[in-house]
Design a protein around this motif. Structure first.
Motif, PDB file in Angstrom:
ATOM      1  N   GLN A   1      61.913 -48.627  35.323  1.00 23.34           N
ATOM      2  CA  GLN A   1      60.724 -48.236  34.663  1.00 23.34           C
ATOM      3  C   GLN A   1      59.868 -47.202  35.415  1.00 23.34           C
ATOM      4  O   GLN A   1      59.672 -47.346  36.543  1.00 23.34           O
ATOM      5  CB  GLN A   1      59.665 -49.235  34.523  1.00 23.34           C
ATOM      6  N   GLN A   3      57.052 -44.600  36.750  1.00 20.95           N
ATOM      7  CA  GLN A   3      55.501 -45.011  36.753  1.00 20.95           C
ATOM      8  C   GLN A   3      54.775 -43.879  37.539  1.00 20.95           C
ATOM      9  O   GLN A   3      55.537 -43.369  38.715  1.00 20.95           O
ATOM     10  CB  GLN A   3      55.354 -46.224  37.377  1.00 20.95           C
ATOM     11  N   VAL A   5      51.536 -43.329  40.094  1.00 12.70           N
ATOM     12  CA  VAL A   5      50.333 -43.964  40.656  1.00 12.70           C
ATOM     13  C   VAL A   5      49.464 -42.958  41.497  1.00 12.70           C
ATOM     14  O   VAL A   5      49.947 -42.307  42.520  1.00 12.70           O
ATOM     15  CB  VAL A   5      50.778 -45.223  41.572  1.00 12.70           C
ATOM     16  N   LEU A 113      54.477 -39.015  30.231  1.00  8.75           N
ATOM     17  CA  LEU A 113      54.030 -40.124  30.958  1.00  8.75           C
ATOM     18  C   LEU A 113      52.521 -39.715  31.687  1.00  8.75           C
ATOM     19  O   LEU A 113      52.644 -38.876  32.636  1.00  8.75           O
ATOM     20  CB  LEU A 113      54.889 -40.500  31.807  1.00  8.75           C
ATOM     21  N   GLY A 115      49.554 -40.781  34.587  1.00  5.42           N
ATOM     22  CA  GLY A 115      49.052 -41.854  35.602  1.00  5.42           C
ATOM     23  C   GLY A 115      47.800 -42.221  35.098  1.00  5.42           C
ATOM     24  O   GLY A 115      47.195 -41.856  33.882  1.00  5.42           O
ATOM     25  N   GLN A 116      47.156 -43.336  35.925  1.00  3.89           N
ATOM     26  CA  GLN A 116      45.896 -44.121  35.431  1.00  3.89           C
ATOM     27  C   GLN A 116      44.656 -43.337  35.566  1.00  3.89           C
ATOM     28  O   GLN A 116      43.791 -43.565  34.850  1.00  3.89           O
ATOM     29  CB  GLN A 116      45.828 -45.536  36.406  1.00  3.89           C
TER      30      GLN A 116
END
Length: 124
Positions: A1, A3, A5, A113, A115-116
């Motif tokens: 997956q 990701q 960060v 995609l 990030g936060q």
């Protein structure tokens, strides 16, 4: 997956510097790029920088050119955004994002995609 960060946001005085980090995980090839975007209160999201993981080519928006520098450390799977000479108008939530198929960069990244996000506040 896959990701992303982010880290490194915070409060800084005008004229100061800050470095944001974006650590990527789960990618199996290097044909992607990482972009940095920001959204200031009451404003539309703005793409400000993009860097190719494969060849390091990069793009900057006029609003940050000469003050911000995007770089990568492929051994750490991390992209950095060095922000110098910060202004109050740089206050925003900053996001990194991955463009899954961009082996070289000549314009702003697209986004596959996110990030936060991390808050950057420039204030005295």
């Amino acid at each position: 997956q896959v990701q992303l960060v982010e880290s490194g946001g915070g409060l800084v005085q005008p004229g100061g510097s800050l470095r944001l980090s974006c650590k990527a995980s789960g990618f199996t090839a290097d044909n992607y790029a990482i972009g940095w975007f920001r959204r200031a209160p009451g404003k539309m999201r703005e793409g400000i920088a993009c860097i190719s993981i494969r060849d390091g080519s990069s793009y900057y928006a006029d609003s940050v050119k000469g003050r911000f520098t995007v770089s990568r450390d492929n051994a750490k799977n991390t992209v950095y955004l060095q922000m110098n000479t910060l202004k109050p108008e740089d206050t925003a939530v900053y996001y990194c994002a991955a463009d899954f198929s961009r082996p070289t960069v000549q314009k702003m990244c697209s986004v596959n995609l996110w990030g936060q996000g991390t808050q950057v506040t420039v204030s005295s």
